[in-house]
Write an enzyme that holds these catalytic residues in place. Sequence first.
Site, PDB file in Angstrom:
ATOM      1  N   ASP A  39       0.655  -0.922  -0.515  1.00  0.00           N
ATOM      2  CA  ASP A  39       0.087   0.125   0.077  1.00  0.00           C
ATOM      3  C   ASP A  39       1.039   1.364   0.194  1.00  0.00           C
ATOM      4  O   ASP A  39       2.068   0.847   0.340  1.00  0.00           O
ATOM      5  CB  ASP A  39      -1.045  -0.208   1.242  1.00  0.00           C
ATOM      6  CG  ASP A  39      -2.499   0.944   1.086  1.00  0.00           C
ATOM      7  OD1 ASP A  39      -3.694   0.183   0.809  1.00  0.00           O
ATOM      8  OD2 ASP A  39      -2.049   1.872   0.497  1.00  0.00           O
ATOM      9  N   ASP A  61       3.856   1.663  -4.395  1.00  0.00           N
ATOM     10  CA  ASP A  61       2.183   2.437  -5.150  1.00  0.00           C
ATOM     11  C   ASP A  61       2.557   1.768  -6.794  1.00  0.00           C
ATOM     12  O   ASP A  61       3.543   2.094  -7.124  1.00  0.00           O
ATOM     13  CB  ASP A  61       3.875   4.179  -5.091  1.00  0.00           C
ATOM     14  CG  ASP A  61       2.537   5.156  -6.067  1.00  0.00           C
ATOM     15  OD1 ASP A  61       2.031   4.792  -6.334  1.00  0.00           O
ATOM     16  OD2 ASP A  61       2.989   6.370  -6.612  1.00  0.00           O
ATOM     17  N   VAL A  62       1.623   1.753  -7.322  1.00  0.00           N
ATOM     18  CA  VAL A  62       0.894   0.817  -8.001  1.00  0.00           C
ATOM     19  C   VAL A  62       1.563   1.957  -8.917  1.00  0.00           C
ATOM     20  O   VAL A  62       1.006   1.328 -10.331  1.00  0.00           O
ATOM     21  CB  VAL A  62      -0.247   0.349  -7.435  1.00  0.00           C
ATOM     22  CG1 VAL A  62      -0.370  -0.834  -6.515  1.00  0.00           C
ATOM     23  CG2 VAL A  62      -1.366   1.323  -7.933  1.00  0.00           C
ATOM     24  N   TYR A 153     -13.816   7.963 -12.848  1.00  0.00           N
ATOM     25  CA  TYR A 153     -13.756   6.268 -12.208  1.00  0.00           C
ATOM     26  C   TYR A 153     -14.200   5.397 -13.046  1.00  0.00           C
ATOM     27  O   TYR A 153     -13.938   4.111 -13.225  1.00  0.00           O
ATOM     28  CB  TYR A 153     -14.564   6.890 -10.765  1.00  0.00           C
ATOM     29  CG  TYR A 153     -14.322   5.158 -10.392  1.00  0.00           C
ATOM     30  CD1 TYR A 153     -13.390   5.017  -9.568  1.00  0.00           C
ATOM     31  CD2 TYR A 153     -16.166   4.642 -10.266  1.00  0.00           C
ATOM     32  CE1 TYR A 153     -13.040   3.625  -8.940  1.00  0.00           C
ATOM     33  CE2 TYR A 153     -15.704   3.277  -9.369  1.00  0.00           C
ATOM     34  CZ  TYR A 153     -14.311   3.196  -8.635  1.00  0.00           C
ATOM     35  OH  TYR A 153     -14.304   1.635  -7.952  1.00  0.00           O
ATOM     36  N   THR A 184     -20.610  -3.852  -6.144  1.00  0.00           N
ATOM     37  CA  THR A 184     -21.796  -2.712  -5.980  1.00  0.00           C
ATOM     38  C   THR A 184     -20.450  -1.777  -5.267  1.00  0.00           C
ATOM     39  O   THR A 184     -19.538  -2.087  -4.361  1.00  0.00           O
ATOM     40  CB  THR A 184     -23.024  -3.233  -5.855  1.00  0.00           C
ATOM     41  OG1 THR A 184     -23.563  -1.804  -5.688  1.00  0.00           O
ATOM     42  CG2 THR A 184     -22.728  -4.059  -4.066  1.00  0.00           C
ATOM     43  N   THR A 188     -17.034   1.713   2.001  1.00  0.00           N
ATOM     44  CA  THR A 188     -15.514   1.349   2.582  1.00  0.00           C
ATOM     45  C   THR A 188     -15.440   2.814   2.899  1.00  0.00           C
ATOM     46  O   THR A 188     -16.755   3.580   2.453  1.00  0.00           O
ATOM     47  CB  THR A 188     -14.427   0.876   1.636  1.00  0.00           C
ATOM     48  OG1 THR A 188     -14.747   1.787   0.617  1.00  0.00           O
ATOM     49  CG2 THR A 188     -14.654  -0.228   1.781  1.00  0.00           C
TER      50      THR A 188
HETATM   51  N1  LIG Z   1     -15.798   1.039  -1.876  1.00  0.00           N
HETATM   52  C1  LIG Z   1     -16.589   0.842  -3.149  1.00  0.00           C
HETATM   53  O1  LIG Z   1     -18.426   1.790  -3.235  1.00  0.00           O
HETATM   54  C2  LIG Z   1     -16.210  -0.192  -4.446  1.00  0.00           C
HETATM   55  C3  LIG Z   1     -16.671  -0.699  -5.449  1.00  0.00           C
HETATM   56  C4  LIG Z   1     -16.572  -0.928  -6.463  1.00  0.00           C
HETATM   57  C5  LIG Z   1     -14.761  -1.398  -6.646  1.00  0.00           C
HETATM   58  N2  LIG Z   1     -13.983  -0.580  -5.736  1.00  0.00           N
HETATM   59  C6  LIG Z   1     -12.871  -0.910  -6.037  1.00  0.00           C
HETATM   60  O2  LIG Z   1     -12.031  -1.671  -4.900  1.00  0.00           O
HETATM   61  C7  LIG Z   1     -11.233  -1.757  -4.676  1.00  0.00           C
HETATM   62  C8  LIG Z   1     -10.694  -0.475  -3.142  1.00  0.00           C
HETATM   63  O3  LIG Z   1     -11.226  -0.095  -2.853  1.00  0.00           O
HETATM   64  P1  LIG Z   1     -12.157   0.639  -1.638  1.00  0.00           P
HETATM   65  O4  LIG Z   1     -13.250   0.960  -1.371  1.00  0.00           O
HETATM   66  O5  LIG Z   1     -11.268  -0.708  -0.331  1.00  0.00           O
HETATM   67  O6  LIG Z   1     -10.797   2.037  -1.031  1.00  0.00           O
HETATM   68  P2  LIG Z   1     -10.592   2.421   0.217  1.00  0.00           P
HETATM   69  O7  LIG Z   1      -9.925   3.931   0.167  1.00  0.00           O
HETATM   70  O8  LIG Z   1     -10.435   1.689   1.238  1.00  0.00           O
HETATM   71  O9  LIG Z   1      -8.774   1.023  -0.256  1.00  0.00           O
HETATM   72  C9  LIG Z   1      -8.048   1.308  -0.757  1.00  0.00           C
HETATM   73  C10 LIG Z   1      -6.543   1.290  -0.894  1.00  0.00           C
HETATM   74  O10 LIG Z   1      -5.561   1.666  -1.824  1.00  0.00           O
HETATM   75  C11 LIG Z   1      -4.872   2.443  -1.329  1.00  0.00           C
HETATM   76  N3  LIG Z   1      -3.822   3.039  -2.920  1.00  0.00           N
HETATM   77  C12 LIG Z   1      -4.422   3.758  -3.218  1.00  0.00           C
HETATM   78  N4  LIG Z   1      -3.086   4.086  -4.298  1.00  0.00           N
HETATM   79  C13 LIG Z   1      -2.374   3.642  -4.434  1.00  0.00           C
HETATM   80  C14 LIG Z   1      -1.180   3.399  -4.708  1.00  0.00           C
HETATM   81  N5  LIG Z   1      -1.181   4.425  -5.445  1.00  0.00           N
HETATM   82  N6  LIG Z   1      -0.615   2.683  -4.080  1.00  0.00           N
HETATM   83  C15 LIG Z   1      -0.558   1.704  -3.501  1.00  0.00           C
HETATM   84  N7  LIG Z   1      -2.228   1.633  -3.496  1.00  0.00           N
HETATM   85  C16 LIG Z   1      -2.652   2.296  -3.605  1.00  0.00           C
HETATM   86  C17 LIG Z   1      -5.209   2.996  -0.481  1.00  0.00           C
HETATM   87  O11 LIG Z   1      -4.045   3.817   0.372  1.00  0.00           O
HETATM   88  C18 LIG Z   1      -5.980   2.400   0.697  1.00  0.00           C
HETATM   89  O12 LIG Z   1      -5.543   1.805   1.641  1.00  0.00           O
HETATM   90  C19 LIG Z   1     -10.900  -0.267  -5.459  1.00  0.00           C
HETATM   91  O13 LIG Z   1     -10.336  -0.778  -5.741  1.00  0.00           O
HETATM   92  C20 LIG Z   1     -11.957   0.863  -5.980  1.00  0.00           C
HETATM   93  O14 LIG Z   1     -11.958   0.667  -6.840  1.00  0.00           O
HETATM   94  C21 LIG Z   1     -14.809  -0.065  -4.939  1.00  0.00           C
END
Ligand SMILES: NC(=O)c1ccc[n+]([C@@H]2O[C@H](COP(=O)([O-])OP(=O)(O)OC[C@H]3O[C@@H](n4cnc5c(N)ncnc54)[C@H](O)[C@@H]3O)[C@@H](O)[C@H]2O)c1
Length: 278
Positions: A39, A61-62, A153, A184, A188
């Site tokens: 992360d 950092d991805v 997005y 969906t 979070t």
């Molecule tokens: N929460 C939702 O409603 C939802 C729905 C569909 C899809 N998603 C997808 O699920 C995945 C996780 O989302 P989430 O809800 O857990 O979000 P979140 O913000 O709770 O967690 C995301 C994590 O990714 C890390 N991150 C961000 N940029 C980064 C980078 N450049 N390199 C490494 N790590 C990085 C952040 O520090 C964080 O810990 C994402 O791809 C999101 O698009 C989320």
Amino acid sequence: MSAARLPGTVVAVTGGARGIGCSIAEHLRDAGARVVLGDIDTAAVAATGSRLGAAAALALDVTDPASFADFLAKAETAAGPVDVLINNAGIMPVGRFTGESDTITRRILEVNVLGVMNGTKAALPQMLSRGRGHIVNIASLAGENPTPGMATYCASKQAVLGFTEAMRLECRGSGVHFSAVLPTFTRTELIAGTKAPMGLLAEPEDVARAVTRLIARPRRRVTVTRAAGVAMAFNKLTPRAFGEFTARRMGVHRIFTDEVDRAARADYDRRVGNTPEG
Ligand SMILES: NC(=O)c1ccc[n+]([C@@H]2O[C@H](COP(=O)([O-])OP(=O)(O)OC[C@H]3O[C@@H](n4cnc5c(N)ncnc54)[C@H](O)[C@@H]3O)[C@@H](O)[C@H]2O)c1
């Protein structure tokens, strides 16, 4: 906890410090997998890693190919060759596109799209040479349901779906699987300050269970929740005008534009760099 068992499977999870990534890591650990977290939030990933007893919790950092290569090398040292890479890191700044800074537009694409591509480039050669592996990309239902207030997005997640499918076909017969997961709206920090449609809301554990099952039995695509997947499939069968009418009646066009509670979302916006300073 999922019934699937994955003893000794080495899984690297990006964005594993919190949210869906953290829950996936927890479920995989409970299924017997050796989990490595990466992360950009180094303090948070270290705390999550020690709480979960992860094999390693590393800075990543991805958006940076060198950082990804370093992450996978360290993951292998800590846990063994990576069997599964879960490209989960993602960000979702919301609001009208005209108000989105160039910096944040680029950042969404860099994290959500290039991040997945960087991870695939870094992990795939070793998987191909071993003749087995699995790359799981966390996309979103938003990739198939364009939604006002999250244009960049939606574009990023549609790109992830196209990329995953093309790679799946490109690697057919190689022993390396590609899967897309379409959650969906999930509870979070990513949806903080939004009125994401409650009836369709998932918990991070729902996604984690689905991913654990997916690793045990690879499939092309999984939608979470099932109900949301059924709603989407039904939507595809109905005339577009009807779907748009229903969405407007539900107020979907306002949820991520005019009705965002910016104060409740301030911490998230700061974390992902969605500030006036960019
Ligand atoms: N929460 C939702 O409603 C939802 C729905 C569909 C899809 N998603 C997808 O699920 C995945 C996780 O989302 P989430 O809800 O857990 O979000 P979140 O913000 O709770 O967690 C995301 C994590 O990714 C890390 N991150 C961000 N940029 C980064 C980078 N450049 N390199 C490494 N790590 C990085 C952040 O520090 C964080 O810990 C994402 O791809 C999101 O698009 C989320």
